[in-house]
Design a protein around this motif. Structure first.
Motif, short mmCIF file in Angstrom:
data_model
loop_
_atom_site.label_atom_id
_atom_site.label_comp_id
_atom_site.label_asym_id
_atom_site.label_seq_id
_atom_site.Cartn_x
_atom_site.Cartn_y
_atom_site.Cartn_z
N UNK A 44 38.49 29.64 50.98
CA UNK A 44 38.51 29.53 49.53
C UNK A 44 37.17 29.89 48.90
N UNK A 45 36.09 29.52 49.56
CA UNK A 45 34.78 29.93 49.06
C UNK A 45 34.64 31.45 49.12
N UNK A 46 35.15 32.06 50.18
CA UNK A 46 35.02 33.50 50.37
C UNK A 46 35.89 34.32 49.44
N UNK A 47 36.92 33.72 48.90
CA UNK A 47 37.85 34.45 48.01
C UNK A 47 37.38 34.42 46.55
N UNK A 48 36.34 33.64 46.27
CA UNK A 48 35.87 33.52 44.89
C UNK A 48 35.39 34.86 44.33
N UNK A 49 34.63 35.61 45.11
CA UNK A 49 34.14 36.92 44.64
C UNK A 49 35.30 37.87 44.35
N UNK A 50 36.34 37.83 45.20
CA UNK A 50 37.53 38.66 44.95
C UNK A 50 38.17 38.27 43.63
N UNK A 51 38.27 36.97 43.38
CA UNK A 51 38.92 36.50 42.16
C UNK A 51 38.13 36.95 40.92
N UNK A 52 36.82 36.87 40.98
CA UNK A 52 36.00 37.33 39.85
C UNK A 52 36.22 38.82 39.62
N UNK A 53 36.25 39.60 40.70
CA UNK A 53 36.51 41.05 40.57
C UNK A 53 37.90 41.30 39.99
N UNK A 54 38.88 40.51 40.39
CA UNK A 54 40.24 40.66 39.87
C UNK A 54 40.27 40.36 38.37
N UNK A 55 39.55 39.36 37.95
CA UNK A 55 39.48 39.03 36.52
C UNK A 55 38.87 40.20 35.75
N UNK A 56 37.82 40.78 36.28
CA UNK A 56 37.19 41.91 35.60
C UNK A 56 38.15 43.11 35.50
N UNK A 57 38.94 43.34 36.54
CA UNK A 57 39.92 44.42 36.48
C UNK A 57 40.96 44.16 35.40
N UNK A 58 41.41 42.92 35.31
CA UNK A 58 42.40 42.58 34.28
C UNK A 58 41.80 42.74 32.89
N UNK A 59 40.57 42.32 32.72
CA UNK A 59 39.90 42.49 31.43
C UNK A 59 39.77 43.98 31.08
N UNK A 60 39.52 44.81 32.08
CA UNK A 60 39.43 46.25 31.83
C UNK A 60 40.79 46.82 31.40
N UNK A 61 41.87 46.26 31.92
CA UNK A 61 43.21 46.70 31.51
C UNK A 61 43.44 46.32 30.05
N UNK A 62 43.10 45.10 29.68
CA UNK A 62 43.20 44.71 28.27
C UNK A 62 42.41 45.69 27.40
N UNK A 63 41.19 45.99 27.83
CA UNK A 63 40.33 46.91 27.09
C UNK A 63 40.98 48.28 26.96
N UNK A 64 41.55 48.76 28.05
CA UNK A 64 42.23 50.06 28.04
C UNK A 64 43.39 50.07 27.03
N UNK A 65 44.04 48.93 26.90
CA UNK A 65 45.16 48.81 25.97
C UNK A 65 44.70 48.54 24.54
N UNK A 66 43.38 48.41 24.37
CA UNK A 66 42.85 48.15 23.03
C UNK A 66 43.06 46.72 22.58
#
Length: 160
Positions: A44-66
């Motif tokens: 679970x500690x090791x998956x935290x960085x993946x989760x942060x990266x996943x959040x950033x990808x989702x935020x980029x999708x929102x941004x792409x959609x305006x």
């Protein structure tokens, strides 16, 4: 929100996924703290960085959609968090606590994979840019890898 189109559904699911990922950051911290063994804690500690990266990808999708990133709660996620609070707090032995922690983690990853599969299908149906699907696919691959690590621990406990 009344869902009338696939685009409406896509936006609802994207908001649910975003909410889930933000909750998962806290969930993983709670599960790591509840884990009895270092092996389970490290998952679970090791998956935290993946989760942060996943959040950033989702935020980029929102941004792409305006759109500004926004969350929509999910009864599934709220139920999982309630499950964690109820069962992890009740378990006294280390072995059973690790089993509970891993089980909750597995349920979480399966929910996440299901949401991502639905979003991938909708993104394709809506002919959204490849970058959107690529981001979802990368998040799904990371969730599948985390699921596999958790499942390995369960398998090792079954077949020592």
């Amino acid at each position: 929100m009344t869902i009338k189109t696939k685009r409406d559904m896509f936006e609802r699911e994207l908001q649910k996924l975003y909410h889930a990922e933000l909750e998962i950051l806290d969930l993983h911290g709670d599960l790591a703290a509840a884990a009895a063994s270092e092996n389970v804690k490290n998952i679970f500690d090791g998956h935290e960085n993946d989760t942060v990266a996943q959040i950033h990808r989702i935020e980029a999708i929102f941004d792409h959609l305006g759109q500004e990133p926004s969350e929509r709660g999910s009864a599934l996620m709220e139920g999982l968090l309630a499950e964690k609070d109820e069962f992890v707090g009740e378990v006294a032995t280390d072995e059973l606590r690790d089993l509970d922690v891993i089980s909750i983690g597995i349920i979480n990853e399966r929910i996440e994979i299901t949401l991502l599969d639905r979003l991938l299908m909708l993104a394709e149906d809506l002919s959204l840019p490849d970058s959107v699907s690529t981001s979802f696919a990368q998040n799904r691959d990371e969730a599948k890898a985390a699921l596999k690590r958790m499942q390995t621990i369960i398998d090792e406990k079954r077949n020592p």
